[in-house]
Design a protein around this motif. Sequence first.
Motif, PDB file in Angstrom:
ATOM      1  N   PHE A 193      18.004  34.095 -41.263  1.00  0.00           N
ATOM      2  CA  PHE A 193      17.299  35.332 -41.591  1.00  0.00           C
ATOM      3  C   PHE A 193      16.176  35.089 -42.597  1.00  0.00           C
ATOM      4  O   PHE A 193      16.205  34.141 -43.375  1.00  0.00           O
ATOM      5  CB  PHE A 193      18.278  36.372 -42.157  1.00  0.00           C
ATOM      6  CG  PHE A 193      19.375  36.731 -41.205  1.00  0.00           C
ATOM      7  CD1 PHE A 193      19.200  37.737 -40.267  1.00  0.00           C
ATOM      8  CD2 PHE A 193      20.587  36.034 -41.224  1.00  0.00           C
ATOM      9  CE1 PHE A 193      20.204  38.050 -39.369  1.00  0.00           C
ATOM     10  CE2 PHE A 193      21.602  36.349 -40.331  1.00  0.00           C
ATOM     11  CZ  PHE A 193      21.407  37.356 -39.404  1.00  0.00           C
ATOM     12  N   TYR A 251      27.292  36.466 -39.133  1.00  0.00           N
ATOM     13  CA  TYR A 251      26.484  35.945 -38.035  1.00  0.00           C
ATOM     14  C   TYR A 251      27.319  35.277 -36.942  1.00  0.00           C
ATOM     15  O   TYR A 251      27.210  35.627 -35.764  1.00  0.00           O
ATOM     16  CB  TYR A 251      25.436  34.962 -38.576  1.00  0.00           C
ATOM     17  CG  TYR A 251      24.532  34.407 -37.505  1.00  0.00           C
ATOM     18  CD1 TYR A 251      23.396  35.104 -37.103  1.00  0.00           C
ATOM     19  CD2 TYR A 251      24.802  33.179 -36.885  1.00  0.00           C
ATOM     20  CE1 TYR A 251      22.558  34.603 -36.119  1.00  0.00           C
ATOM     21  CE2 TYR A 251      23.967  32.677 -35.896  1.00  0.00           C
ATOM     22  CZ  TYR A 251      22.851  33.397 -35.519  1.00  0.00           C
ATOM     23  OH  TYR A 251      22.033  32.901 -34.531  1.00  0.00           O
ATOM     24  N   LEU A 285      19.945  34.184 -31.281  1.00  0.00           N
ATOM     25  CA  LEU A 285      18.499  34.308 -31.231  1.00  0.00           C
ATOM     26  C   LEU A 285      17.859  32.962 -31.526  1.00  0.00           C
ATOM     27  O   LEU A 285      18.343  32.199 -32.365  1.00  0.00           O
ATOM     28  CB  LEU A 285      18.024  35.347 -32.252  1.00  0.00           C
ATOM     29  CG  LEU A 285      18.629  36.748 -32.081  1.00  0.00           C
ATOM     30  CD1 LEU A 285      18.127  37.668 -33.187  1.00  0.00           C
ATOM     31  CD2 LEU A 285      18.305  37.330 -30.722  1.00  0.00           C
ATOM     32  N   LYS A 295      14.543  33.062 -36.383  1.00  0.00           N
ATOM     33  CA  LYS A 295      15.158  33.805 -37.472  1.00  0.00           C
ATOM     34  C   LYS A 295      14.786  35.288 -37.377  1.00  0.00           C
ATOM     35  O   LYS A 295      13.680  35.637 -36.947  1.00  0.00           O
ATOM     36  CB  LYS A 295      14.705  33.256 -38.823  1.00  0.00           C
ATOM     37  CG  LYS A 295      15.244  31.865 -39.139  1.00  0.00           C
ATOM     38  CD  LYS A 295      14.862  31.444 -40.556  1.00  0.00           C
ATOM     39  CE  LYS A 295      15.434  30.066 -40.863  1.00  0.00           C
ATOM     40  NZ  LYS A 295      15.146  29.653 -42.260  1.00  0.00           N
ATOM     41  N   THR A 296      15.715  36.133 -37.764  1.00  0.00           N
ATOM     42  CA  THR A 296      15.486  37.573 -37.780  1.00  0.00           C
ATOM     43  C   THR A 296      14.927  37.985 -39.135  1.00  0.00           C
ATOM     44  O   THR A 296      15.478  37.627 -40.176  1.00  0.00           O
ATOM     45  CB  THR A 296      16.798  38.333 -37.530  1.00  0.00           C
ATOM     46  OG1 THR A 296      17.301  37.990 -36.236  1.00  0.00           O
ATOM     47  CG2 THR A 296      16.583  39.836 -37.597  1.00  0.00           C
ATOM     48  N   THR A 297      13.829  38.721 -39.109  1.00  0.00           N
ATOM     49  CA  THR A 297      13.224  39.198 -40.359  1.00  0.00           C
ATOM     50  C   THR A 297      13.832  40.540 -40.764  1.00  0.00           C
ATOM     51  O   THR A 297      13.948  41.456 -39.952  1.00  0.00           O
ATOM     52  CB  THR A 297      11.702  39.353 -40.207  1.00  0.00           C
ATOM     53  OG1 THR A 297      11.130  38.071 -39.910  1.00  0.00           O
ATOM     54  CG2 THR A 297      11.070  39.888 -41.485  1.00  0.00           C
ATOM     55  N   ILE A 352      15.064  49.381 -36.207  1.00  0.00           N
ATOM     56  CA  ILE A 352      14.361  48.209 -35.705  1.00  0.00           C
ATOM     57  C   ILE A 352      12.931  48.631 -35.383  1.00  0.00           C
ATOM     58  O   ILE A 352      12.713  49.615 -34.678  1.00  0.00           O
ATOM     59  CB  ILE A 352      15.011  47.655 -34.423  1.00  0.00           C
ATOM     60  CG1 ILE A 352      16.510  47.402 -34.647  1.00  0.00           C
ATOM     61  CG2 ILE A 352      14.317  46.378 -33.981  1.00  0.00           C
ATOM     62  CD1 ILE A 352      16.823  46.354 -35.675  1.00  0.00           C
ATOM     63  N   LYS A 379      11.253  43.657 -36.432  1.00  0.00           N
ATOM     64  CA  LYS A 379      11.958  43.440 -37.684  1.00  0.00           C
ATOM     65  C   LYS A 379      13.139  44.390 -37.831  1.00  0.00           C
ATOM     66  O   LYS A 379      13.117  45.511 -37.317  1.00  0.00           O
ATOM     67  CB  LYS A 379      11.021  43.648 -38.881  1.00  0.00           C
ATOM     68  CG  LYS A 379       9.857  42.673 -38.950  1.00  0.00           C
ATOM     69  CD  LYS A 379       8.995  42.931 -40.169  1.00  0.00           C
ATOM     70  CE  LYS A 379       7.819  41.956 -40.232  1.00  0.00           C
ATOM     71  NZ  LYS A 379       6.981  42.185 -41.428  1.00  0.00           N
ATOM     72  N   THR A 380      14.156  43.924 -38.539  1.00  0.00           N
ATOM     73  CA  THR A 380      15.246  44.794 -38.965  1.00  0.00           C
ATOM     74  C   THR A 380      14.811  45.436 -40.275  1.00  0.00           C
ATOM     75  O   THR A 380      14.469  44.738 -41.230  1.00  0.00           O
ATOM     76  CB  THR A 380      16.534  43.982 -39.188  1.00  0.00           C
ATOM     77  OG1 THR A 380      16.966  43.445 -37.932  1.00  0.00           O
ATOM     78  CG2 THR A 380      17.635  44.851 -39.751  1.00  0.00           C
ATOM     79  N   PHE A 419      21.325  44.499 -37.209  1.00  0.00           N
ATOM     80  CA  PHE A 419      21.301  43.186 -36.569  1.00  0.00           C
ATOM     81  C   PHE A 419      22.100  43.209 -35.267  1.00  0.00           C
ATOM     82  O   PHE A 419      21.720  42.578 -34.277  1.00  0.00           O
ATOM     83  CB  PHE A 419      21.841  42.112 -37.508  1.00  0.00           C
ATOM     84  CG  PHE A 419      21.941  40.756 -36.860  1.00  0.00           C
ATOM     85  CD1 PHE A 419      20.805  40.120 -36.380  1.00  0.00           C
ATOM     86  CD2 PHE A 419      23.168  40.131 -36.717  1.00  0.00           C
ATOM     87  CE1 PHE A 419      20.900  38.870 -35.766  1.00  0.00           C
ATOM     88  CE2 PHE A 419      23.267  38.887 -36.105  1.00  0.00           C
ATOM     89  CZ  PHE A 419      22.129  38.251 -35.627  1.00  0.00           C
ATOM     90  N   VAL A 456      20.008  44.401 -32.546  1.00  0.00           N
ATOM     91  CA  VAL A 456      19.091  43.372 -32.054  1.00  0.00           C
ATOM     92  C   VAL A 456      19.759  42.538 -30.975  1.00  0.00           C
ATOM     93  O   VAL A 456      19.182  42.291 -29.907  1.00  0.00           O
ATOM     94  CB  VAL A 456      18.619  42.468 -33.219  1.00  0.00           C
ATOM     95  CG1 VAL A 456      17.805  41.288 -32.672  1.00  0.00           C
ATOM     96  CG2 VAL A 456      17.780  43.265 -34.215  1.00  0.00           C
ATOM     97  N   GLU A 483      19.154  42.498 -26.771  1.00  0.00           N
ATOM     98  CA  GLU A 483      18.823  41.259 -26.076  1.00  0.00           C
ATOM     99  C   GLU A 483      19.624  41.143 -24.782  1.00  0.00           C
ATOM    100  O   GLU A 483      19.144  40.606 -23.788  1.00  0.00           O
ATOM    101  CB  GLU A 483      19.124  40.055 -26.981  1.00  0.00           C
ATOM    102  CG  GLU A 483      18.092  39.795 -28.057  1.00  0.00           C
ATOM    103  CD  GLU A 483      16.852  39.123 -27.509  1.00  0.00           C
ATOM    104  OE1 GLU A 483      16.986  38.157 -26.751  1.00  0.00           O
ATOM    105  OE2 GLU A 483      15.740  39.573 -27.842  1.00  0.00           O
TER     106      GLU A 483
END
Length: 234
Positions: free
Chosen positions: A10, A33, A44, A47-49, A76, A80-81, A106, A109, A113
């Motif tokens: 992240f 996670y 993913l 990395k998730t922002t 979302i 971005k989160t 998250f 997200v 997907e």
Amino acid sequence: MDFVCESSHFIAEYHESERTCVEEVLNLLEERYSDITEKTGRELKQKTTVKICSDRAELNLALGIEDAPEWIRGGIAAGKTVIASPLNPPPGSNYEQVINTVVHEFTHVLIKEINPHIPRWLDEGIASYEGKDNHEAWIRNTVSEGLKNTRVPALADLDTGADFQEFFRRDGYQYSYTVVEYVTARYGYGKLMELVRRPEKLEETFQMTEEEFYRSWAAYLEENYGTDADERQG
């Protein structure tokens, strides 16, 4: 944003005023996670922002919603989160709920997907179930009152599409949480993911009609949220 902090999976964007809570946000995400990605079968590549907004005006701007309701804690947007600052929680929320909201978002997200077109009740139900960002008493009181007044909503009533405010008004967050709780308790997480991939195949997935599924879920609610359940807890 003034600062950026990265962890294994992240990237957090934040202001100086949120410096004291950033580490907790990232630690919680990293703690959850592996569990969430393993259960959903989805990881993913990038990395998730996570963008932490210091006040309501910034949150609304980040989400692209001019007149968002006061209760909203995150969403979302633009890949971005986005969450409110845990240090400045929206009315009706506290620090812990906002921290947990990052897990809720998250989870969205990952679910999107897998299937970007699932019903809102299923999407929100899984995110709420994983995030645990709503008080158990709030869920229990809503469902208990619904059972007393025989107004447990049908799944179709909770599929409000993009209208999240109507979903809130229909007690969608509370009831959708219990649907996911019911499915995982009775059938396991694998069946839940089958439903995510093919929500239109509910009858095939559970070997029952939608009406039978509804009655079975309602019986689960009566058993776990009804008057007898309250008395057992008391």
